[in-house]
Design a protein around this motif. Sequence first.
Motif, mmCIF file in Angstrom:
data_model
loop_
_atom_site.group_PDB
_atom_site.id
_atom_site.type_symbol
_atom_site.label_atom_id
_atom_site.label_comp_id
_atom_site.label_asym_id
_atom_site.label_seq_id
_atom_site.Cartn_x
_atom_site.Cartn_y
_atom_site.Cartn_z
ATOM 1 N N LEU A 45 0.712 11.270 -0.763
ATOM 2 C CA LEU A 45 1.004 10.432 -1.915
ATOM 3 C C LEU A 45 0.248 10.937 -3.148
ATOM 4 C CD1 LEU A 45 2.396 7.815 -2.924
ATOM 5 C CD2 LEU A 45 0.329 6.583 -2.216
ATOM 6 N N ILE A 46 0.992 11.183 -4.221
ATOM 7 C CA ILE A 46 0.380 11.680 -5.451
ATOM 8 C C ILE A 46 0.014 10.513 -6.372
ATOM 9 C CG2 ILE A 46 0.641 13.222 -7.429
ATOM 10 C CD1 ILE A 46 2.875 14.666 -5.857
ATOM 11 N N HIS A 47 1.016 9.779 -6.782
ATOM 12 C CA HIS A 47 0.840 8.580 -7.598
ATOM 13 C C HIS A 47 1.911 7.580 -7.189
ATOM 14 C CE1 HIS A 47 -2.082 9.917 -10.683
ATOM 15 N NE2 HIS A 47 -1.473 11.093 -10.658
ATOM 16 N N TYR A 48 1.676 6.323 -7.533
ATOM 17 C CA TYR A 48 2.680 5.322 -7.262
ATOM 18 C C TYR A 48 2.647 4.248 -8.337
ATOM 19 C CZ TYR A 48 -1.160 2.612 -5.167
ATOM 20 O OH TYR A 48 -2.324 1.929 -4.943
ATOM 21 N N SER A 49 3.665 3.400 -8.300
ATOM 22 C CA SER A 49 3.790 2.334 -9.298
ATOM 23 C C SER A 49 4.320 1.086 -8.610
ATOM 24 C CB SER A 49 4.755 2.766 -10.405
ATOM 25 O OG SER A 49 5.102 1.675 -11.229
ATOM 26 N N VAL A 50 3.734 -0.048 -8.925
ATOM 27 C CA VAL A 50 4.180 -1.302 -8.308
ATOM 28 C C VAL A 50 5.001 -2.138 -9.277
ATOM 29 C CG1 VAL A 50 2.251 -1.307 -6.700
ATOM 30 C CG2 VAL A 50 2.061 -2.556 -8.866
ATOM 31 N N GLY A 51 5.326 -1.563 -10.424
ATOM 32 C CA GLY A 51 6.160 -2.271 -11.385
ATOM 33 C C GLY A 51 6.176 -1.541 -12.714
ATOM 34 N N GLU A 52 7.119 -1.919 -13.559
ATOM 35 C CA GLU A 52 7.235 -1.294 -14.870
ATOM 36 C C GLU A 52 5.900 -1.364 -15.608
ATOM 37 O OE1 GLU A 52 10.728 -2.412 -17.168
ATOM 38 O OE2 GLU A 52 9.446 -2.644 -18.920
ATOM 39 N N GLY A 53 5.501 -0.235 -16.181
ATOM 40 C CA GLY A 53 4.269 -0.178 -16.954
ATOM 41 C C GLY A 53 3.008 0.002 -16.145
ATOM 42 N N THR A 54 3.121 0.071 -14.806
ATOM 43 C CA THR A 54 1.935 0.241 -13.951
ATOM 44 C C THR A 54 1.980 1.574 -13.249
ATOM 45 O OG1 THR A 54 2.801 -0.609 -11.851
ATOM 46 C CG2 THR A 54 2.055 -2.219 -13.463
ATOM 47 N N THR A 55 0.821 2.188 -13.052
ATOM 48 C CA THR A 55 0.705 3.382 -12.232
ATOM 49 C C THR A 55 -0.641 3.338 -11.519
ATOM 50 O OG1 THR A 55 -0.288 4.736 -13.980
ATOM 51 C CG2 THR A 55 2.122 4.777 -13.792
ATOM 52 N N ALA A 56 -0.731 4.047 -10.416
ATOM 53 C CA ALA A 56 -1.976 4.109 -9.658
ATOM 54 C C ALA A 56 -2.059 5.449 -8.936
ATOM 55 C CB ALA A 56 -2.057 2.965 -8.653
ATOM 56 N N LYS A 57 -3.289 5.859 -8.651
ATOM 57 C CA LYS A 57 -3.493 7.141 -7.988
ATOM 58 C C LYS A 57 -3.299 7.013 -6.492
ATOM 59 C CE LYS A 57 -6.804 8.858 -11.394
ATOM 60 N NZ LYS A 57 -8.181 9.352 -11.621
ATOM 61 N N GLY A 58 -2.741 8.080 -5.916
ATOM 62 C CA GLY A 58 -2.601 8.155 -4.480
ATOM 63 C C GLY A 58 -3.670 9.027 -3.867
ATOM 64 N N GLU A 59 -3.297 9.789 -2.855
ATOM 65 C CA GLU A 59 -4.245 10.620 -2.120
ATOM 66 C C GLU A 59 -4.596 11.922 -2.845
ATOM 67 O OE1 GLU A 59 -2.975 10.442 2.381
ATOM 68 O OE2 GLU A 59 -1.196 10.427 1.112
ATOM 69 N N VAL A 60 -3.642 12.491 -3.562
ATOM 70 C CA VAL A 60 -3.827 13.803 -4.179
ATOM 71 C C VAL A 60 -3.373 13.792 -5.636
ATOM 72 C CG1 VAL A 60 -3.770 15.175 -2.052
ATOM 73 C CG2 VAL A 60 -1.622 14.552 -3.166
ATOM 74 N N PRO A 61 -4.028 13.038 -6.512
ATOM 75 C CA PRO A 61 -3.545 12.884 -7.884
ATOM 76 C C PRO A 61 -3.947 13.983 -8.867
ATOM 77 C CG PRO A 61 -5.504 11.563 -7.545
ATOM 78 C CD PRO A 61 -5.179 12.197 -6.214
ATOM 79 N N ASP A 62 -4.939 14.800 -8.485
ATOM 80 C CA ASP A 62 -5.477 15.763 -9.451
ATOM 81 C C ASP A 62 -4.424 16.780 -9.866
ATOM 82 O OD1 ASP A 62 -8.789 15.886 -7.898
ATOM 83 O OD2 ASP A 62 -7.846 14.433 -9.248
#
Lengths: 112, 113
Positions: A45-62
């Motif tokens: 998982l690189i990045h994910y989003s739980v809704g419009e306007g949101t983002t979060a880091k996953g396991e390998v975001p660099d």
Amino acid sequence: NAGVTQTPKFRVLKTGQSMTLLCAQDMNHEYMYWYRQDPGMGLRLIHYSVGEGTTAKGEVPDGYNVSRLKKQNFLLGLESAAPSQTSVYFCASSYRGHTEAFFGQGTRLTVV
Amino acid sequence: AQSVTQLGSHVSVSEGALVLLRCNYSSSVPPYLFWYVQYPNQGLQLLLKYTSAATLVKGINGFEAEFKKSETSFHLTKPSAHMSDAAEYFCAVWEGGSEKLVFGKGMKLTVNP
């Protein structure tokens, strides 16, 4: 019913170049994910989003950035591509986190 | 943080033989567990999922999986393998606290005639 569409399907980049991968879903899903798939490593998982306007880091975001300005789109950016980012990238979306995730067909990226 | 472990990377069975793909999970709360399948040059598609309604879950194409809390396992089985089952299989876990859908490393299944 297109489902999850990834653009482009193939790309070759030179080291240091930048690019954006586009993921579009037409299912009104809240959750969207970007993964990379490498031999023997499974999906990470690189990045994910739980809704419009949101983002979060996953396991390998660099080395990656993302944006979710519209609910249906999730963009993955590489600011300065490196050979280590050679991979197959998958986007997925789901209505909620615990519901079925639908995957795109993947983007094969080669960085030379 | 939640995680899943799929030991080994490749399994080979004969057509008609039992398929058993192992998955162990780690989660601090009751998890949602999934099995996905990936055919060559395609994205992943859902085989089945565990959502605490029943410990034995039936999926598509004759696959099923049993959730065993005491063993923290969610192994995938199919009584009789078919050539069309050749693919890569991924176990995944979603945990409400982290909101992440995390996958194992996958298991490539080969079916021999």
